[in-house]
Enzyme design. Structure first.
Site, mmCIF file in Angstrom:
data_model
loop_
_atom_site.group_PDB
_atom_site.id
_atom_site.type_symbol
_atom_site.label_atom_id
_atom_site.label_comp_id
_atom_site.label_asym_id
_atom_site.label_seq_id
_atom_site.Cartn_x
_atom_site.Cartn_y
_atom_site.Cartn_z
ATOM 1 N N LYS A 1 3.601 -20.162 24.207
ATOM 2 C CA LYS A 1 4.480 -18.904 23.904
ATOM 3 C C LYS A 1 4.835 -18.707 25.613
ATOM 4 O O LYS A 1 4.204 -19.161 26.410
ATOM 5 C CB LYS A 1 3.984 -17.649 23.276
ATOM 6 C CG LYS A 1 3.366 -17.865 21.864
ATOM 7 C CD LYS A 1 3.490 -16.714 21.249
ATOM 8 C CE LYS A 1 3.021 -16.800 19.746
ATOM 9 N NZ LYS A 1 4.337 -17.002 18.746
ATOM 10 N N ARG B 1 0.865 -1.278 -0.012
ATOM 11 C CA ARG B 1 -0.155 0.023 -0.041
ATOM 12 C C ARG B 1 0.850 1.232 -0.136
ATOM 13 O O ARG B 1 0.374 2.189 -0.442
ATOM 14 C CB ARG B 1 -0.834 0.141 1.190
ATOM 15 C CG ARG B 1 -1.786 0.828 1.277
ATOM 16 C CD ARG B 1 -2.793 0.500 2.541
ATOM 17 N NE ARG B 1 -3.874 0.048 2.670
ATOM 18 C CZ ARG B 1 -5.094 0.245 2.011
ATOM 19 N NH1 ARG B 1 -5.184 1.662 1.583
ATOM 20 N NH2 ARG B 1 -5.892 -0.679 1.910
ATOM 21 N N HIS C 1 6.408 -22.517 6.469
ATOM 22 C CA HIS C 1 7.502 -22.430 6.325
ATOM 23 C C HIS C 1 8.588 -23.420 7.406
ATOM 24 O O HIS C 1 9.640 -23.684 6.872
ATOM 25 C CB HIS C 1 8.129 -20.960 6.891
ATOM 26 C CG HIS C 1 8.046 -20.742 8.571
ATOM 27 N ND1 HIS C 1 6.732 -20.781 9.179
ATOM 28 C CD2 HIS C 1 9.309 -20.945 9.202
ATOM 29 C CE1 HIS C 1 7.100 -20.529 10.185
ATOM 30 N NE2 HIS C 1 8.562 -20.749 10.416
ATOM 31 N N LYS D 1 0.128 -18.176 5.411
ATOM 32 C CA LYS D 1 -1.077 -18.462 6.209
ATOM 33 C C LYS D 1 -1.393 -17.196 6.722
ATOM 34 O O LYS D 1 -0.488 -16.204 6.913
ATOM 35 C CB LYS D 1 -0.637 -19.496 7.365
ATOM 36 C CG LYS D 1 0.413 -18.652 8.228
ATOM 37 C CD LYS D 1 0.472 -19.672 9.356
ATOM 38 C CE LYS D 1 0.615 -18.737 10.725
ATOM 39 N NZ LYS D 1 1.001 -18.890 11.958
ATOM 40 N N HIS E 1 2.089 -26.163 11.178
ATOM 41 C CA HIS E 1 3.369 -26.702 11.320
ATOM 42 C C HIS E 1 3.434 -27.885 12.417
ATOM 43 O O HIS E 1 4.146 -28.914 11.631
ATOM 44 C CB HIS E 1 4.344 -25.665 12.344
ATOM 45 C CG HIS E 1 4.334 -24.454 11.776
ATOM 46 N ND1 HIS E 1 4.303 -23.928 10.357
ATOM 47 C CD2 HIS E 1 4.056 -22.926 12.506
ATOM 48 C CE1 HIS E 1 4.003 -22.404 10.226
ATOM 49 N NE2 HIS E 1 4.111 -22.042 11.515
ATOM 50 N N ASP F 1 -2.740 -21.034 15.345
ATOM 51 C CA ASP F 1 -1.420 -20.433 14.798
ATOM 52 C C ASP F 1 -0.379 -21.401 14.491
ATOM 53 O O ASP F 1 0.289 -21.283 13.607
ATOM 54 C CB ASP F 1 -1.004 -19.348 15.750
ATOM 55 C CG ASP F 1 0.272 -18.586 15.327
ATOM 56 O OD1 ASP F 1 0.373 -18.063 14.245
ATOM 57 O OD2 ASP F 1 1.119 -18.366 16.259
ATOM 58 N N GLU G 1 8.367 -21.661 22.404
ATOM 59 C CA GLU G 1 8.913 -20.284 22.019
ATOM 60 C C GLU G 1 9.121 -19.470 23.496
ATOM 61 O O GLU G 1 8.236 -19.714 24.374
ATOM 62 C CB GLU G 1 7.827 -19.424 20.934
ATOM 63 C CG GLU G 1 7.619 -20.173 19.896
ATOM 64 C CD GLU G 1 6.754 -19.463 18.802
ATOM 65 O OE1 GLU G 1 7.596 -18.984 18.243
ATOM 66 O OE2 GLU G 1 5.361 -19.325 19.004
ATOM 67 N N ASP H 1 -3.606 -0.440 -3.973
ATOM 68 C CA ASP H 1 -4.478 -0.598 -2.801
ATOM 69 C C ASP H 1 -5.075 -2.006 -3.366
ATOM 70 O O ASP H 1 -5.884 -1.929 -4.235
ATOM 71 C CB ASP H 1 -5.524 0.633 -2.923
ATOM 72 C CG ASP H 1 -6.736 0.240 -1.888
ATOM 73 O OD1 ASP H 1 -6.746 -1.108 -1.721
ATOM 74 O OD2 ASP H 1 -7.599 1.158 -1.954
ATOM 75 N N LYS I 1 12.539 -26.052 6.614
ATOM 76 C CA LYS I 1 13.623 -26.225 7.610
ATOM 77 C C LYS I 1 14.200 -27.199 7.346
ATOM 78 O O LYS I 1 13.666 -28.615 6.969
ATOM 79 C CB LYS I 1 12.885 -26.149 8.950
ATOM 80 C CG LYS I 1 12.306 -24.777 9.434
ATOM 81 C CD LYS I 1 12.044 -24.934 10.856
ATOM 82 C CE LYS I 1 11.026 -23.720 11.012
ATOM 83 N NZ LYS I 1 11.663 -22.474 11.829
HETATM 84 C C1 BG6 Z 1 4.514 -18.657 12.708
HETATM 85 C C2 BG6 Z 1 3.605 -18.359 13.830
HETATM 86 O O1 BG6 Z 1 3.595 -19.418 11.709
HETATM 87 O O2 BG6 Z 1 5.443 -19.361 13.232
HETATM 88 C C3 BG6 Z 1 4.115 -17.535 14.946
HETATM 89 O O3 BG6 Z 1 2.624 -17.289 13.218
HETATM 90 C C4 BG6 Z 1 5.540 -18.165 15.289
HETATM 91 O O4 BG6 Z 1 3.381 -17.283 16.039
HETATM 92 C C5 BG6 Z 1 6.250 -18.643 14.050
HETATM 93 O O5 BG6 Z 1 6.336 -17.367 16.451
HETATM 94 C C6 BG6 Z 1 7.458 -19.597 14.583
HETATM 95 O O6 BG6 Z 1 8.339 -19.915 13.747
HETATM 96 P P1 BG6 Z 1 9.789 -20.397 13.914
HETATM 97 O O7 BG6 Z 1 10.370 -20.599 12.618
HETATM 98 O O8 BG6 Z 1 10.307 -19.070 14.463
HETATM 99 O O9 BG6 Z 1 9.570 -21.431 14.723
#
Ligand code: BG6
Length: 482
Positions: free
Chosen positions: A333, A45, A173, A143, A235, A230, A211, A88, A177
């Site tokens: 977290k 934007r 993602h 996502k 994952h 999340d 985390e 936009d 890894k």
């Molecule tokens: C993301 C989540 O998909 O993955 C985050 O939205 C999370 O909340 C993150 O912190 C963790 O990724 P990684 O690669 O740091 O383990």
């Protein structure tokens, strides 16, 4: 598929782009891995011109790429590839200008969409109307792709109206890894494990993604979403699928994803009847992480909330291979350490000749982060003359990936995924049927929580979650691997 000559980045000035995408593209470019002609067109934007965007990209590289990798004219060469078009995304008429800036798409176009979910549908409509969604365009989606099965289907339908499944690249993602791919190498590149990789040889599996961070200023996204959607929906279920899948016949997109989806569809529903005994949720309160005091979730948010920042589940894969083997999953977290790992607990020897107290059953620990390593815990004889009988101790057989491959740079997960997108290899992307199987299973859990009035239990920041999470495994005589 042939390599794309243009990469169009939506959300190009956003956090993901600065922290991950631009540094990853730079890393690929610096190693000579991007097609010579590839242009990277950023859009967002913000009203910027190409020079302004190059300025942002240059700052991102300075912040997120080590100085020794930025030597020579590498940065200038990379920045030269960048162009920028302000957009936009909710405005259909604006896509004409974007299409003009992208220009000829016959050489192949890859689009990376990392935008707010509310912009998915207008963006896809705009791409179609402007001719950018042509037969050589691939679309990568970050996502969140919906918040439940119904909304994920709506996103997938909108995408499918313009992009066939083979050109839709859904990103998780974690699949980029190294150690996650190593899990596939370990399982299917060695004859050693497969005969034991089932209910006869394995007593349980643990998957932890812990985390130390809290909300990180992402309240707008995270609150109301929570740990289950999340982290676990995507994952962790992908990790579970890779651990549990049958051997694919080839390492290709169809074979691997066919096997993963069978696992995801075999997950036993955790429903209203079992949710209380098979799931635990928590929300962090004030505490300390790494010796630093940190506020609780509600304080960070500025109001009370019933979003879970921790979830632990006991899952089962209902098929022959995994009959009776629990998969314990937990993520949260503000836990004491950043650590993602998969623990495969093998069964004990059928009879001990040494006295039971001495023997621990073998355990395979696959550590994804912070460091990558794979350890097989085995029993070995302690040195000594053993006048009172052999003494054994558990010792790790360490695959020491860091040492074995010391000369190879560890890449950001997105480097692999972006290159696969540009080159058109969907193996490490998530197929629609997988995402929908994931959501179906997650929706039942959320329905169970709502129906039984389950709300998150408090836990102190810096602890391993609510004590009920310990109870979840200890009832089965199992301890979490902390
Ligand atoms: C993301 C989540 O998909 O993955 C985050 O939205 C999370 O909340 C993150 O912190 C963790 O990724 P990684 O690669 O740091 O383990």
């Amino acid at each position: 598929m042939t390599a794309s000559f243009t990469l169009l980045l939506f959300g190009a000035t956003g956090d993901l782009s600065r922290r991950m995408l631009l540094p990853s593209l730079f890393g690929l470019d610096a190693d000579g891995l991007l097609p010579e002609q590839l242009r990277i067109v950023g859009t967002a934007r913000s009203t910027l011109d190409a020079a302004g965007f190059r300025g942002i990209a240059g700052e991102a590289l300075e912040r997120f790429v080590e100085p020794e990798r930025r030597g020579g004219d590498k940065v200038v060469r990379f920045l030269d590839r960048l162009a920028y078009v302000p957009l936009d995304a909710s405005e259909p008429a604006a896509y004409g200008t974007l299409a003009q800036a992208v220009g000829d798409t016959r050489g192949g176009l890859s689009i990376f969409l990392s935008t707010a979910p509310s912009l998915f549908e207008p963006t896809i409509a705009g791409l179609s109307a402007s001719g950018l969604a042509c037969s050589s365009t691939r679309l990568a989606l970050e996502k969140p792709l919906g918040t439940d099965l119904a909304s994920s289907r709506a996103v997938n339908d909108a995408v499918a109206s313009a992009f066939p499944e083979e050109r839709t690249f859904r990103i998780d993602h974690y699949l980029g890894k190294e150690t996650v791919q190593n899990l596939i190498a370990l399982r299917f590149g060695n004859a050693l494990f497969e005969p034991l990789w089932n209910a006869s040889g394995i007593s349980h599996v643990q998957i932890t993604v812990a985390e130390t961070v809290g909300l990180e200023g992402r309240a707008g996204y995270y609150d109301g979403v929570g740990a289950l959607r999340d982290m676990l929906q995507n994952h962790m279920l992908q990790l579970l699928a890779l651990v549990a899948m049958e051997p694919p016949s080839r390492f290709d997109a169809t074979s691997v994803r066919d096997e993963k989806v069978k696992v995801l569809r075999s997950l036993r529903p955790i429903d209203r009847a079992s949710v209380a005994s098979h799931s635990v949720t928590g929300q962090y309160g004030a505490g300390a992480v790494g010796g630093q005091p940190v506020p609780g979730y509600a304080d960070e948010l500025g109001r009370a909330s019933d979003t879970e920042t921790f979830v632990a589940l006991k899952a089962h894969v209902d098929n022959w291979r995994w009959k009776g083997v629990p998969f314990y999953l937990r993520t949260g977290k503000r836990l004491p350490a950043r650590c993602s790992e998969i623990v495969v607990q093998f069964k004990a020897v059928p009879h001990s000749i040494f006295g039971d107290a001495q023997l621990s059953a073998n355990r395979l620990v696959i550590r994804l982060q912070p460091e990558e390593n794979i350890r097989l815990l085995m029993m070995a004889k302690q040195p000594g003359l053993d006048r009172e009988g052999l003494r054994l101790r558990e010792v790790p057989l360490d695959l020491g990936l860091a040492n074995a491959f010391a000369d190879v740079r560890r890449r950001i997960a997105y480097e692999r995924l972006l290159l696969d997108l540009i080159e058109g290899d969907p193996t490490l992307f998530v197929r629609r049927d997988e995402v929908e199987a994931q959501w179906a299973w997650i929706d039942a859990i959320r329905d169970g929580w709502a129906a039984t009035g389950m709300t998150p239990k408090p836990y102190g920041a810096g602890s391993w979650g609510p004590s009920a999470a310990i109870g979840l495994t200890e009832r089965d005589g199992v301890s979490w691997h902390d």
